[in-house]
Design a protein around this motif. Structure first.
Motif, short mmCIF file in Angstrom:
data_model
loop_
_atom_site.label_atom_id
_atom_site.label_comp_id
_atom_site.label_asym_id
_atom_site.label_seq_id
_atom_site.Cartn_x
_atom_site.Cartn_y
_atom_site.Cartn_z
N ASN A 103 73.93 -18.33 11.31
CA ASN A 103 73.89 -17.74 12.64
C ASN A 103 74.93 -16.64 12.74
O ASN A 103 75.83 -16.55 11.91
CB ASN A 103 74.07 -18.80 13.73
CG ASN A 103 75.39 -19.51 13.65
OD1 ASN A 103 76.43 -18.93 13.91
ND2 ASN A 103 75.35 -20.80 13.29
N PHE A 145 68.57 -11.49 24.78
CA PHE A 145 68.06 -12.16 23.57
C PHE A 145 67.53 -11.13 22.58
O PHE A 145 67.75 -11.25 21.38
CB PHE A 145 66.96 -13.16 23.93
CG PHE A 145 67.42 -14.42 24.62
CD1 PHE A 145 68.75 -14.71 24.84
CD2 PHE A 145 66.47 -15.32 25.08
CE1 PHE A 145 69.15 -15.88 25.48
CE2 PHE A 145 66.85 -16.50 25.70
CZ PHE A 145 68.19 -16.78 25.91
N ALA A 147 70.29 -9.48 20.78
CA ALA A 147 70.84 -10.39 19.78
C ALA A 147 69.94 -10.43 18.53
O ALA A 147 70.44 -10.48 17.41
CB ALA A 147 71.01 -11.79 20.37
N ARG A 148 68.62 -10.43 18.73
CA ARG A 148 67.70 -10.41 17.57
C ARG A 148 67.88 -9.12 16.76
O ARG A 148 67.84 -9.14 15.53
CB ARG A 148 66.24 -10.54 18.01
CG ARG A 148 65.86 -11.92 18.44
CD ARG A 148 64.36 -12.09 18.58
NE ARG A 148 63.69 -11.10 19.38
CZ ARG A 148 63.56 -11.15 20.71
NH1 ARG A 148 64.11 -12.16 21.39
NH2 ARG A 148 62.91 -10.21 21.36
N VAL A 189 76.65 -14.19 22.34
CA VAL A 189 75.34 -14.78 22.11
C VAL A 189 75.28 -15.25 20.66
O VAL A 189 75.38 -14.45 19.73
CB VAL A 189 74.20 -13.77 22.36
CG1 VAL A 189 72.85 -14.44 22.22
CG2 VAL A 189 74.36 -13.10 23.73
N ILE A 231 73.03 -16.71 17.74
CA ILE A 231 71.61 -16.64 17.42
C ILE A 231 71.37 -17.07 15.99
O ILE A 231 72.17 -16.78 15.10
CB ILE A 231 71.05 -15.21 17.65
CG1 ILE A 231 69.58 -15.13 17.23
CG2 ILE A 231 71.90 -14.16 16.98
CD1 ILE A 231 68.90 -13.81 17.52
N TYR A 243 69.12 -19.50 20.84
CA TYR A 243 70.24 -18.74 21.42
C TYR A 243 71.15 -19.68 22.20
O TYR A 243 70.69 -20.59 22.88
CB TYR A 243 69.72 -17.68 22.41
CG TYR A 243 68.61 -16.82 21.87
CD1 TYR A 243 68.88 -15.63 21.23
CD2 TYR A 243 67.29 -17.22 22.03
CE1 TYR A 243 67.84 -14.84 20.75
CE2 TYR A 243 66.25 -16.44 21.54
CZ TYR A 243 66.54 -15.25 20.90
OH TYR A 243 65.51 -14.48 20.41
N THR A 255 71.24 -21.34 27.38
CA THR A 255 70.61 -21.61 26.09
C THR A 255 69.16 -21.15 26.18
O THR A 255 68.61 -20.99 27.26
CB THR A 255 70.65 -23.10 25.72
OG1 THR A 255 69.94 -23.84 26.70
CG2 THR A 255 72.08 -23.61 25.59
N SER A 284 65.33 -20.05 23.64
CA SER A 284 64.64 -19.80 22.38
C SER A 284 63.48 -18.84 22.63
O SER A 284 62.99 -18.72 23.75
CB SER A 284 64.13 -21.10 21.76
OG SER A 284 63.08 -21.65 22.55
#
Length: 142
Positions: free
Chosen positions: A10, A37, A40-41, A83, A85, A99, A112, A114
């Motif tokens: 992670n 999110f 973060a990806r 974050v 991930i 996450y 939290t 996903s």
């Protein structure tokens, strides 16, 4: 304190909450978490030395098919949030990102969630996850 059971490998993506991400109460607007999110990806792909545009160049798309968010404590304007991930699940033609969002000093978990992503070709047809993608996201993280 970081959750010791979180998926591996992670990374931590650090995000500074902008005014435009908040609502009239000064807290992060609930739908903005989907954007956080996504950022973060993007950071995860860069940490694997395999940005999303490289996947697209190879004919792979990862459209989101599910979004889960659990709000625990609010993040506010001008907060620095972290974050965490990781990919938590691999299936034949999909993968799940997990996450955890923490405050700046990691003393409180705020959110939290996903996202589940199908693996498709450029025409949107589901395909098996290529070995090179799984390898990049499992052994390429730095």
């Amino acid at each position: 304190m970081l959750n010791p059971d979180f998926a591996q490998p992670n990374i931590i993506y650090t995000h500074h909450v902008s005014y435009g991400e908040t609502d009239a109460m000064g807290v992060v607007y609930y739908a903005e978490y989907a954007h956080i999110f996504e950022r973060a990806r993007t950071a995860y792909g860069h940490a694997a030395n395999f940005p999303y545009k490289n996947m697209e160049e190879r004919g792979i798309m990862l459209p989101a098919s599910e979004l889960v968010i659990k709000y625990k404590k609010p993040a506010r304007y001008d907060d620095v949030i972290n974050v965490r991930i990781a990919v938590s699940e691999w299936k034949n033609a999909s993968l799940r990102f997990e996450y955890e969002i923490y405050n700046e000093d990691f003393s409180q978990i705020l959110t939290t969630g996903s996202t589940l992503h199908a693996c498709t070709n450029t025409q949107g047809k589901p395909i098996r996850i290529p070995a090179w993608l799984k390898e990049a996201f499992t052994t390429g993280i730095r």
